[in-house]
Design a protein around this motif. Structure first.
Motif, mmCIF file in Angstrom:
data_model
loop_
_atom_site.group_PDB
_atom_site.id
_atom_site.type_symbol
_atom_site.label_atom_id
_atom_site.label_comp_id
_atom_site.label_asym_id
_atom_site.label_seq_id
_atom_site.Cartn_x
_atom_site.Cartn_y
_atom_site.Cartn_z
ATOM 1 N N SER A 10 0.831 -1.207 0.000
ATOM 2 C CA SER A 10 0.000 0.000 0.000
ATOM 3 C C SER A 10 0.865 1.256 0.000
ATOM 4 O O SER A 10 0.584 2.222 -0.725
ATOM 5 C CB SER A 10 -0.928 -0.005 1.216
ATOM 6 N N THR A 14 1.301 4.164 -2.853
ATOM 7 C CA THR A 14 1.137 5.561 -2.447
ATOM 8 C C THR A 14 2.303 6.390 -2.955
ATOM 9 O O THR A 14 2.134 7.540 -3.390
ATOM 10 C CB THR A 14 1.042 5.677 -0.914
ATOM 11 N N VAL A 17 1.676 7.324 -6.502
ATOM 12 C CA VAL A 17 0.741 8.443 -6.602
ATOM 13 C C VAL A 17 1.459 9.762 -6.331
ATOM 14 O O VAL A 17 1.287 10.749 -7.069
ATOM 15 C CB VAL A 17 -0.431 8.257 -5.612
ATOM 16 N N PHE A 73 -4.433 1.494 0.793
ATOM 17 C CA PHE A 73 -3.809 2.335 -0.232
ATOM 18 C C PHE A 73 -4.654 3.564 -0.533
ATOM 19 O O PHE A 73 -4.153 4.698 -0.570
ATOM 20 C CB PHE A 73 -3.579 1.496 -1.487
ATOM 21 N N SER A 77 -3.374 7.230 0.628
ATOM 22 C CA SER A 77 -3.017 8.051 -0.536
ATOM 23 C C SER A 77 -3.663 9.421 -0.446
ATOM 24 O O SER A 77 -3.021 10.454 -0.701
ATOM 25 C CB SER A 77 -3.431 7.356 -1.833
ATOM 26 N N TRP A 78 -4.941 9.457 -0.090
ATOM 27 C CA TRP A 78 -5.635 10.737 0.023
ATOM 28 C C TRP A 78 -5.047 11.587 1.140
ATOM 29 O O TRP A 78 -4.918 12.810 0.998
ATOM 30 C CB TRP A 78 -7.132 10.510 0.238
ATOM 31 N N ILE A 150 -7.365 8.333 -7.442
ATOM 32 C CA ILE A 150 -7.133 6.908 -7.677
ATOM 33 C C ILE A 150 -7.757 6.471 -8.992
ATOM 34 O O ILE A 150 -7.206 5.643 -9.726
ATOM 35 C CB ILE A 150 -7.676 6.062 -6.509
#
Length: 512
Positions: A10, A14, A17, A73, A77-78, A150
């Motif tokens: 995860s 990330t 991203v 994830f 990520s956010w 995403i």
């Protein structure tokens, strides 16, 4: 106790991203070069995202996402994107009196941007102190978060396509994911293409009004800036007076695009494919349009009768003026129902009756598969149908009566999921409102119940403006840092629809 989730996978994704986040950072960097402004904040942030992204990717060179890894994830990520998005604010404001120089304020503004909430710690003076580049980054964060970061990654990265359905389901607004094509990556590309196309058309229309002399202050910069925040139902504006700073022609142009943004984007794909009947037959869309029409009509009658003695320079005087009453009501209902958060009038000055109508609009939300926030229309439809079924089966216990939407039976697991989400949403909203009020009182202030409730609802619903000093031309700056961090959490879980974040705080997620 052994952790049974591959968290390295995860974190590695990330990192991917974050690495790609350096690309949109080139937009404000370019704006800074055009306006001959300082570029260090953006150059440093780009270097940081690339370095951190590469470092995290090394944790798992061949990431393999399962269900729990996908949820982790999406959630982290956010959060990570919001943290990195705050860096340009802090660096650009370092050594100045900028509100965003404080890390908590910067994180609040960044999370509000990426989650398309539109709540801000910037007031009229603060807006004027920031460069064109910083303000454009603020606008761009909302556009990136609108259709989903995403979803964009699934569309462009083949390594995410395998687990794409789980990823998009965890991020997409609404209780269901509608696959438009057999391949989820292709579906993601279609959604982003529609989103991009509407944004370009909208920007062209706004700039066209300027060229036609109907919007003198809607230059190219403002057209792009508002294009970045209307389609994602974000509501940030470089102008302190929001859309009230522009002509009636601009305001009428914004209304249909806010409604489009709150519509399930999958419906537009079906229309482009020749299936025009999809709009008419879609029960959620019919309820969505009916809610907008009913609330806007009711509010127009209230305004026309003279219940909104707001400042004339903000277009608030509507008594006896039919066009202004219709425009103000249609605009504010579309803005708050879809969670956009733009304003053309200071509705804090409106009567209690008008505010109640707006509060109802804030509770409705947009459609599933849209960029709108809130509970979502489809969930309210299911809740009402469940209530009607319970009343019927109370007197007819022998009858089995399934829930139907658009002629299709809704699975009972989906019904329970909707009821569970709605309960958690309302429970967290109420508890957060109490905590916000107590924290504000702790610092020596006094907060009306309506202000506390609107602060909680505006952040967990990703709506933005509230009532009282949180009105459309107000700011969240007065809140203590503890409350701001709570509201950062509310915006985070509200954008991801609660479950993908709250599940991280359960022991079973990590150990079973």
């Amino acid at each position: 106790m052994r952790i049974r989730i591959n968290w390295q996978t995860s974190l590695a994704l990330t990192g991917t991203v974050l690495k790609y986040l350096s690309v949109p950072l080139l937009v404000p960097l370019t704006v800074a070069l055009i306006y001959r402004e300082a570029i260090l904040a953006f150059v440093a942030t780009i270097a940081l995202t690339i370095a951190v992204g590469h470092a995290l990717e090394r944790l798992s060179p061949m990431p393999d996402l399962q269900v729990r890894e996908a949820m982790l994830f999406v959630a982290i990520s956010w959060l990570a994107v919001a943290i990195v998005g705050a860096v340009p604010y802090v660096l650009a404001g370092w050594g100045t009196e900028s509100t965003l120089a404080h890390p908590v304020n910067a994180l609040f503004e960044s999370m509000s941007g990426f989650t398309t909430t539109g709540a801000t710690v910037l007031g009229e003076i603060s807006l004027d102190r920031h460069s064109h580049a910083v303000m454009m980054w603020r606008q761009l964060t909302q556009w990136l978060g609108g259709m989903g970061i995403i979803v964009l990654m699934v569309a462009i990265l083949p390594e995410l396509a395998v687990s794409g359905a789980q990823l998009v389901q965890s991020e997409a607004p609404g209780p269901q994911l509608q696959k438009l094509t057999p391949r989820i990556a292709e579906t993601a590309r279609i959604l982003w293409l529609a989103y991009f196309t509407f944004t370009v058309v909208y920007i062209a229309l706004l700039y066209g009004l300027h060229l036609a002399g109907l919007a003198p202050n809607m230059g190219l910069y403002n057209a792009v800036a508002h294009g970045f925040t209307t389609l994602p139902t974000g509501g940030f504006s470089p102008e302190a007076d929001s859309i009230a700073a522009f002509s009636a022609a601009v305001q009428w142009t914004v209304i249909p695009f806010m409604i489009i943004a709150g519509t399930n984007f999958a419906l537009f794909w079906h229309v482009f494919s020749g299936e025009h009947h999809r709009f008419v037959r879609n029960s959620e869309f019919r309820a969505y349009i009916a809610a907008i029409a009913a609330l806007a009509s009711l509010l127009a009658a209230i305004l026309y009768a003279g219940a909104a003695p707001a400042l004339a320079e903000l277009g608030g005087v509507t008594e006896g003026i039919l066009e202004n009453s219709l425009r103000q009501s249609a605009f504010q209902i579309a803005s708050l129902l879809t969670s956009t958060g733009y304003a053309t009038s200071d509705f804090v000055e409106w009567s209690s009756t008008g505010k109640i109508v707006l509060l109802f609009a804030m509770l409705v939300g947009g459609c599933a598969g849209s960029t709108g926030g809130g509970v979502k229309v489809i969930r309210w439809l299911i809740v009402f149908k469940v209530l009607r079924r319970e009343l019927f089966t109370a007197s007819h216990p022998e009858v089995v009566r399934p829930i139907r939407l658009g002629g299709n039976v809704v699975d009972e697991d989906a019904v329970r999921g909707v009821l569970g989400f709605t309960f958690m949403y309302l429970f967290i909203f109420a508890v957060a409102a109490l905590l916000i009020a107590l924290d504000y009182t702790r610092t020596g202030g006094a907060m009306a119940p309506l202000e506390a409730f609107s602060a909680s609802l505006a952040t967990i619903g990703n709506i933005g403006p509230g009532f009282g000093f949180l009105g459309p031309f107000g700011s969240y700056l007065e809140f203590p840092y503890t409350s701001k961090l709570l509201m950062v959490f509310l915006m985070w879980i509200g954008r991801l629809e609660i479950i993908p974040v709250l599940v991280l705080f359960t022991g079973g997620f990590w150990t079973r």
